[in-house]
Design an enzyme around this catalytic site. Structure first.
Site, PDB file in Angstrom:
ATOM      1  N   SER A   6       0.861  -1.194   0.000  1.00  0.00           N
ATOM      2  CA  SER A   6       0.000   0.000   0.000  1.00  0.00           C
ATOM      3  C   SER A   6       0.892   1.236   0.000  1.00  0.00           C
ATOM      4  CB  SER A   6      -0.959  -0.031   1.195  1.00  0.00           C
ATOM      5  OG  SER A   6      -1.842   1.074   1.161  1.00  0.00           O
ATOM      6  N   THR A   7       0.814   2.076   1.030  1.00  0.00           N
ATOM      7  CA  THR A   7       1.565   3.324   1.069  1.00  0.00           C
ATOM      8  C   THR A   7       3.061   3.065   0.927  1.00  0.00           C
ATOM      9  OG1 THR A   7      -0.092   4.115   2.633  1.00  0.00           O
ATOM     10  CG2 THR A   7       1.886   5.456   2.366  1.00  0.00           C
ATOM     11  N   ASP A  25      -4.227  -4.772   6.202  1.00  0.00           N
ATOM     12  CA  ASP A  25      -4.652  -5.664   5.133  1.00  0.00           C
ATOM     13  C   ASP A  25      -3.537  -6.664   4.843  1.00  0.00           C
ATOM     14  OD1 ASP A  25      -6.241  -6.715   3.111  1.00  0.00           O
ATOM     15  OD2 ASP A  25      -5.543  -5.268   1.616  1.00  0.00           O
ATOM     16  N   MET A  65      -0.159   1.187   4.912  1.00  0.00           N
ATOM     17  CA  MET A  65      -0.967   1.617   6.038  1.00  0.00           C
ATOM     18  C   MET A  65      -2.020   0.557   6.371  1.00  0.00           C
ATOM     19  SD  MET A  65      -2.967   5.290   6.135  1.00  0.00           S
ATOM     20  CE  MET A  65      -1.529   6.136   5.473  1.00  0.00           C
ATOM     21  N   HIS A  83      -2.770  -1.153  -3.097  1.00  0.00           N
ATOM     22  CA  HIS A  83      -3.901  -0.236  -2.901  1.00  0.00           C
ATOM     23  C   HIS A  83      -3.701   1.008  -3.765  1.00  0.00           C
ATOM     24  CE1 HIS A  83      -4.330  -2.027   1.432  1.00  0.00           C
ATOM     25  NE2 HIS A  83      -4.750  -2.861   0.490  1.00  0.00           N
TER      26      HIS A  83
END
Length: 379
Positions: free
Chosen positions: A197-198, A320, A317, A224
């Site tokens: 993600s991030t 997940d 972040m 993401h």
């Protein structure tokens, strides 16, 4: 003090807002300053003004537009990093293919994150999702800068009368030691599954480049990202790593030596128990507030490949990948995670690391060599 004003904070995160629209700057400033732990110390209309302002002001996080007169965001970014190499820059742009491409180039050039911006001030003023995401990103990157600098943390607040969004913690609480588990999979995996993600785009480029030409298994990735971004990310992976990478489509046949990326707004899963397996896309409800999400991908990979699964959880972040990772390990597969020191956000990898389900927690630069060895059955 107005009813919705937040109480004063003596040590707020100091933010600069850069956008050529005075209306947009005003709206973003009000969103940010509704929180007592955020203070907008500069609001300017182009990249040159941002560079000049940064030289005069102490700033921790910059919200940087892309398309501006005089000097655009991509041109301003390296100049800002010259002034302060630790500044956290979040690119903000409307969802166009061109802006997605520029945002990914900005991430490669040193920006830490991006956020899709509504295309009009009217949409922006009513954009609760945009505001919530922006606040979360400012908090997490402001805190990351302070941690890197050894500066005091700031307590996260919210405006009076506004309930917090029910979400998983941005990051697990830090721990001094991570307990590892022995590897379960003693043979070559049949598939490699990656969740991120991030900060994930940069991490993916690093890991995939180090694996190119050395791994024959198919690789499935859930990162993401919004839809426009995932298509551009697949193209960047092709260009930068040498891997043939495709944004997945429904019914696509999984083949060795290929990388498949979940498209934005769709969960990507695997179906089939025989030699031929396919990718399926769905718009089932978000999981962990995400679509695509890592957990449904991992559950489906285990259902199709059994224990012969190697999973990698990179920077991101939230948490997940934790529940799906537990399914991988319970069925005899293996899971590794990126370490805290090299993660932009140690949320997703921290969640699996602290759950004790990882066989290794590694610096980013060491992950590709581990995967190469595991893919050949040599770890």
């Amino acid at each position: 003090m107005s009813l919705n004003a937040a109480p004063k904070n003596e040590n707020p995160i100091r933010v600069m807002v850069v956008d050529d629209s005075a209306v947009v700057r005003g709206l973003i400033t009000r969103m940010l300053e509704a929180h007592a732990d955020i203070k907008v110390v500069s609001s300017v209309g182009n990249g040159k003004m941002a560079v000049d302002s940064l030289a005069r002001n102490e700033v921790e996080v910059v919200v940087l537009d892309i398309e501006m007169p005089v000097m655009d965001g991509l041109t301003a970014l390296p100049k800002m990093l010259e002034i302060d190499k630790d500044i956290r820059v979040i690119m903000a742009s409307t969802l166009t293919s061109r802006n997605a491409d520029i945002s990914l180039k900005a991430l490669q050039a040193g920006a830490v994150d991006y956020i899709p911006k509504p295309s009009s001030s009217r949409e922006l003023s009513g954009g609760q999702d945009f505001g919530t995401e922006l606040i979360e990103k400012v908090h997490i990157h402001g805190e990351a800068r302070r941690k890197a600098k050894g500066a005091p943390s700031v307590s996260v607040s919210r405006p009076r009368g506004i309930a917090p969004r029910p979400a998983a913690p941005l990051q697990p609480k830090p721990v001094k030691e991570v307990k590892l588990r022995p590897r379960s999979l003693k043979e070559r995996p049949d598939i490699i599954a990656i969740g991120s993600s991030t900060g994930g785009a940069q991490a993916l480029f690093n890991v995939l480049k180090g694996m190119h030409g050395k791994v024959r298994q198919p690789i499935v990735i859930t990162q993401h990202m919004p839809a426009t971004f995932t298509k551009i990310l697949a193209e960047h992976i092709n260009r930068m790593t040498g891997w043939p990478c495709q944004e997945a489509s429904d019914g696509m046949l999984i083949q060795p030596g290929q990388v498949y990326l979940a498209p934005g707004d769709f969960h990507m899963t695997v179906e089939g128990s025989g030699p031929q397996k396919i990718l399926k896309l769905n718009q089932n409800p978000p999981e962990n507030f995400c679509r695509p999400a890592v957990d449904p991908m991992l559950r489906s990979v285990v259902a199709s490949y059994g224990r012969k699964v190697l999973t990698v959880i990179l920077t991101g972040m939230g948490s997940d990948g934790l529940k799906g990772g537990q399914v991988v390990v319970e069925n005899g597969g293996d899971l590794i995670a990126q370490d805290e020191a090299t993660s932009v956000v140690w949320g997703m990898p921290g969640a699996v690391a602290q759950a004790g389900i990882c066989s290794a927690v590694l610096p980013l630069d060491d992950i590709s060599s581990y995967v190469v060895k595991a893919a050949s059955g040599g770890v």
